[in-house]
Design a protein around this motif. Structure first.
Motif, mmCIF file in Angstrom:
data_model
loop_
_atom_site.group_PDB
_atom_site.id
_atom_site.type_symbol
_atom_site.label_atom_id
_atom_site.label_comp_id
_atom_site.label_asym_id
_atom_site.label_seq_id
_atom_site.Cartn_x
_atom_site.Cartn_y
_atom_site.Cartn_z
ATOM 1 N N ASP A 59 -18.739 -0.494 18.590
ATOM 2 C CA ASP A 59 -18.657 0.551 19.597
ATOM 3 C C ASP A 59 -20.074 1.007 19.931
ATOM 4 O OD1 ASP A 59 -16.702 2.731 20.872
ATOM 5 O OD2 ASP A 59 -18.486 3.762 20.089
ATOM 6 N N PRO A 60 -20.397 1.195 21.215
ATOM 7 C CA PRO A 60 -21.781 1.553 21.569
ATOM 8 C C PRO A 60 -22.242 2.883 21.001
ATOM 9 C CG PRO A 60 -20.315 1.702 23.491
ATOM 10 C CD PRO A 60 -19.552 1.015 22.401
ATOM 11 N N LEU A 61 -21.309 3.792 20.722
ATOM 12 C CA LEU A 61 -21.675 5.087 20.158
ATOM 13 C C LEU A 61 -21.541 5.133 18.645
ATOM 14 C CD1 LEU A 61 -19.938 7.531 22.685
ATOM 15 C CD2 LEU A 61 -22.378 7.021 22.520
ATOM 16 N N LEU A 62 -20.492 4.505 18.126
ATOM 17 C CA LEU A 62 -20.122 4.689 16.722
ATOM 18 C C LEU A 62 -20.488 3.514 15.823
ATOM 19 C CD1 LEU A 62 -16.669 6.296 17.461
ATOM 20 C CD2 LEU A 62 -18.551 7.420 16.293
ATOM 21 N N GLY A 63 -20.870 2.408 16.407
ATOM 22 C CA GLY A 63 -21.234 1.270 15.585
ATOM 23 C C GLY A 63 -20.036 0.442 15.178
ATOM 24 N N PRO A 64 -20.154 -0.299 14.068
ATOM 25 C CA PRO A 64 -19.120 -1.274 13.716
ATOM 26 C C PRO A 64 -17.929 -0.679 12.989
ATOM 27 C CG PRO A 64 -20.883 -1.351 12.111
ATOM 28 C CD PRO A 64 -21.310 -0.362 13.177
ATOM 29 N N ARG A 65 -16.844 -1.442 12.974
ATOM 30 C CA ARG A 65 -15.721 -1.172 12.079
ATOM 31 C C ARG A 65 -16.212 -1.395 10.649
ATOM 32 N NH1 ARG A 65 -14.892 -4.275 16.401
ATOM 33 N NH2 ARG A 65 -13.015 -4.072 17.678
ATOM 34 N N THR A 66 -15.649 -0.659 9.699
ATOM 35 C CA THR A 66 -16.032 -0.870 8.304
ATOM 36 C C THR A 66 -14.812 -0.862 7.403
ATOM 37 O OG1 THR A 66 -16.386 1.487 7.842
ATOM 38 C CG2 THR A 66 -18.282 0.232 8.650
ATOM 39 N N LEU A 67 -14.968 -1.493 6.255
ATOM 40 C CA LEU A 67 -13.963 -1.464 5.197
ATOM 41 C C LEU A 67 -14.692 -1.429 3.866
ATOM 42 C CD1 LEU A 67 -10.661 -3.347 4.789
ATOM 43 C CD2 LEU A 67 -12.410 -3.686 3.035
ATOM 44 N N ALA A 68 -14.176 -0.613 2.944
ATOM 45 C CA ALA A 68 -14.778 -0.504 1.620
ATOM 46 C C ALA A 68 -13.705 -0.248 0.581
ATOM 47 C CB ALA A 68 -15.814 0.617 1.577
ATOM 48 N N VAL A 69 -13.865 -0.853 -0.586
ATOM 49 C CA VAL A 69 -13.022 -0.567 -1.743
ATOM 50 C C VAL A 69 -13.721 0.507 -2.559
ATOM 51 C CG1 VAL A 69 -11.963 -1.480 -3.838
ATOM 52 C CG2 VAL A 69 -12.072 -2.898 -1.773
ATOM 53 N N GLY A 70 -13.045 1.630 -2.770
ATOM 54 C CA GLY A 70 -13.691 2.762 -3.425
ATOM 55 C C GLY A 70 -13.231 3.054 -4.831
ATOM 56 N N ARG A 71 -12.100 2.459 -5.248
ATOM 57 C CA ARG A 71 -11.582 2.783 -6.579
ATOM 58 C C ARG A 71 -10.724 1.634 -7.078
ATOM 59 N NH1 ARG A 71 -7.719 7.953 -8.128
ATOM 60 N NH2 ARG A 71 -8.227 8.056 -10.333
ATOM 61 N N ILE A 72 -10.766 1.412 -8.391
ATOM 62 C CA ILE A 72 -9.931 0.381 -9.012
ATOM 63 C C ILE A 72 -9.389 0.896 -10.340
ATOM 64 C CG2 ILE A 72 -11.920 -0.725 -10.117
ATOM 65 C CD1 ILE A 72 -10.434 -3.417 -9.684
ATOM 66 N N GLN A 73 -8.118 0.575 -10.623
ATOM 67 C CA GLN A 73 -7.471 0.926 -11.885
ATOM 68 C C GLN A 73 -6.649 -0.275 -12.338
ATOM 69 O OE1 GLN A 73 -5.450 4.310 -9.870
ATOM 70 N NE2 GLN A 73 -5.988 5.466 -11.709
ATOM 71 N N GLY A 74 -6.587 -0.488 -13.656
ATOM 72 C CA GLY A 74 -5.750 -1.573 -14.125
ATOM 73 C C GLY A 74 -5.704 -1.653 -15.634
ATOM 74 N N GLY A 75 -4.563 -2.108 -16.142
ATOM 75 C CA GLY A 75 -4.422 -2.314 -17.573
ATOM 76 C C GLY A 75 -4.220 -1.036 -18.353
ATOM 77 N N VAL A 76 -3.900 -1.220 -19.657
ATOM 78 C CA VAL A 76 -3.669 -0.078 -20.542
ATOM 79 C C VAL A 76 -4.549 -0.102 -21.781
ATOM 80 C CG1 VAL A 76 -1.291 0.287 -19.771
ATOM 81 C CG2 VAL A 76 -1.734 -1.294 -21.663
ATOM 82 N N SER A 77 -5.029 -1.298 -22.190
ATOM 83 C CA SER A 77 -5.870 -1.385 -23.387
ATOM 84 C C SER A 77 -6.548 -2.753 -23.417
ATOM 85 C CB SER A 77 -5.042 -1.180 -24.657
ATOM 86 O OG SER A 77 -4.159 -2.277 -24.850
ATOM 87 N N PRO A 78 -7.641 -2.874 -24.189
ATOM 88 C CA PRO A 78 -8.344 -4.155 -24.245
ATOM 89 C C PRO A 78 -7.506 -5.278 -24.868
ATOM 90 C CG PRO A 78 -9.728 -2.382 -25.072
ATOM 91 C CD PRO A 78 -8.357 -1.831 -24.937
ATOM 92 N N ASN A 79 -6.543 -4.930 -25.708
ATOM 93 C CA ASN A 79 -5.771 -5.977 -26.387
ATOM 94 C C ASN A 79 -4.412 -6.233 -25.744
ATOM 95 O OD1 ASN A 79 -4.700 -3.549 -27.178
ATOM 96 N ND2 ASN A 79 -4.396 -4.126 -29.332
ATOM 97 N N THR A 80 -4.285 -5.837 -24.490
ATOM 98 C CA THR A 80 -3.053 -6.103 -23.741
ATOM 99 C C THR A 80 -3.415 -6.744 -22.404
ATOM 100 O OG1 THR A 80 -1.972 -4.162 -24.718
ATOM 101 C CG2 THR A 80 -0.994 -5.078 -22.707
ATOM 102 N N ILE A 81 -2.810 -7.878 -22.117
ATOM 103 C CA ILE A 81 -3.012 -8.489 -20.814
ATOM 104 C C ILE A 81 -2.391 -7.560 -19.758
ATOM 105 C CG2 ILE A 81 -2.453 -10.478 -19.363
ATOM 106 C CD1 ILE A 81 -4.533 -10.987 -21.588
ATOM 107 N N PRO A 82 -3.163 -7.156 -18.749
ATOM 108 C CA PRO A 82 -2.679 -6.140 -17.804
ATOM 109 C C PRO A 82 -1.587 -6.669 -16.880
ATOM 110 C CG PRO A 82 -4.812 -6.963 -17.110
ATOM 111 C CD PRO A 82 -4.552 -7.554 -18.467
#
Length: 379
Positions: free
Chosen positions: A213-236
């Motif tokens: 856009d001539p005023l606002l610039g480009p479209r953007t996308l960003a990943v801002g947060r990630i969560q997963g799994g319950v413990s190191p000894n459990t496959i999530p």
């Protein structure tokens, strides 16, 4: 304190709503409350000049603030140092609300000849899901749809006529949990998500390469947060990410989602199952076309009060876009600098408050000029 630590009686906007409602009722204004969620009411007040007014203005400000986590000052002390007032919401956007309220109260008390009709709307939930302004638009307006809206945000007394829109999604991958000593017995949801993340990184770069856009610039996308799994000894067996997508004028939420899904299906195939859900109500982009004549007129008022102004485009979203989509041309304006919004020591420059209130008051008192602007906008 974080939001989860706040006492229940000061969560959400209801104390602000009660205070302003009491003030306005004391002026014998017509005051309405629109319940959006429990404890969260939009507040509307109406000024009728008592003579035929060809123009109807909307002054709109949001009542809510962001959480107070990590602040280095007392969030609610309203401490003053010189020309600065410190506190959560001082800049975003209690100062803007205060100057709109001051201009509205002055109209009610002085009832100047030749003024427009004015609706003051104080909405809820702007900082998260824009539910308040959406409820306002759905409900209609007691005096008919306004011809133009001024939306309070910190703009340093300049005009914002365009901004990007925003939609946020949560994307989840699933797997099968098992003991980490035998990972071959499970399916790792985080590994699945890693393929999604690589595809999203590629997609974000492709978005930036599309025509901007001539005023606002480009479209953007960003990943801002990630969560997963319950413990190191459990496959999530699950992994979740949160995605922020900024839209430019001409894009729709539905088109943006369909485009993202098409890319992911192409990039990762069908062997990585995932779900994509909208995290909250989106904010559309604000295009400057509908408000051009009003921007020119409002700019003349600013120049008469403070000597100069600029017309800007910004990357953040506001309630103005929802109003504009509903057919109400919208201008974003107010005291304060967005650089101070949401900060650890949020503050407002008090020297900007009286000029801001004067600008709004003068705009509302020039019904004849506003009528000509309305005619020009219609043609």
């Amino acid at each position: 304190m974080g939001r989860s630590d706040l006492p229940a009686d000061i969560l959400y906007e209801h104390r602000v709503t009660d205070y302003v409602a009491h003030l306005l009722q004391g002026l014998n204004c017509i005051v309405e409350r629109q319940t959006v969620q429990p404890g969260r009411d939009n507040l509307l007040a109406h000024y009728d000049p008592g003579h035929p007014a060809p123009c109807h203005l909307l002054f709109e400000a949001h009542q809510d603030t962001v959480p107070v986590d990590g602040m280095t000052i007392e969030p609610f002390a309203a401490q003053r140092e010189g020309n600065r007032l410190y506190g959560r919401g001082a800049c975003d956007v209690k100062a803007g609300l205060a100057v709109m309220l001051a201009a509205f109260v002055r109209l009610v008390r002085e009832r100047p000849a030749g003024s427009a009709r004015v609706t003051l709307a104080l909405t809820v939930d702007e900082e998260h899901s824009f539910l308040g302004v959406q409820a306002l638009v759905r409900s209609g307006f007691r005096q008919g749809r306004p011809h133009v809206a001024i939306v309070a945000e910190p703009t340093r007394l300049h005009i914002v006529s365009a901004h990007k829109g925003v939609i946020r999604w949560t994307l989840e991958t699933t797997g099968r949990a098992c003991h980490s000593s035998r990972p071959e017995d499970g399916i790792n949801a985080i590994y699945r998500m890693s393929r999604i993340l690589l595809a999203l990184e590629q997609y974000a770069e492709r978005l930036r390469q599309r025509p901007a856009d001539p005023l606002l610039g480009p479209r953007t996308l960003a990943v801002g947060r990630i969560q997963g799994g319950v413990s190191p000894n459990t496959i999530p067996d699950f992994c979740r990410i949160e995605i922020d997508r900024r839209l430019i004028p001409g894009e729709t939420v539905a088109e943006a989602e369909a485009d993202l899904l098409a890319w992911l299906r192409h990039a990762v195939g069908t062997d990585v199952p995932f779900t994509l859900q909208t995290a909250h109500s989106p904010c559309p982009p604000l295009s400057p076309q509908a408000s051009m004549e009003w921007v020119e007129r409002f700019g003349q008022i600013i120049d008469a009060v403070v000597g100069h102004h600029t017309v800007q485009a910004v990357p953040f979203g506001t309630d103005a876009a929802t109003l504009s989509q509903a057919g109400i041309p919208a201008i974003v304006f107010g005291p304060g600098d967005i650089a101070q919004a949401h900060t650890r020591d949020e503050w407002i420059d008090l020297d900007q408050l009286e000029p801001a209130a004067e600008i709004l008051y003068r705009f509302a008192t020039q019904a004849e000029a506003l009528s000509k602007t309305l005619s020009a906008a219609r043609t």
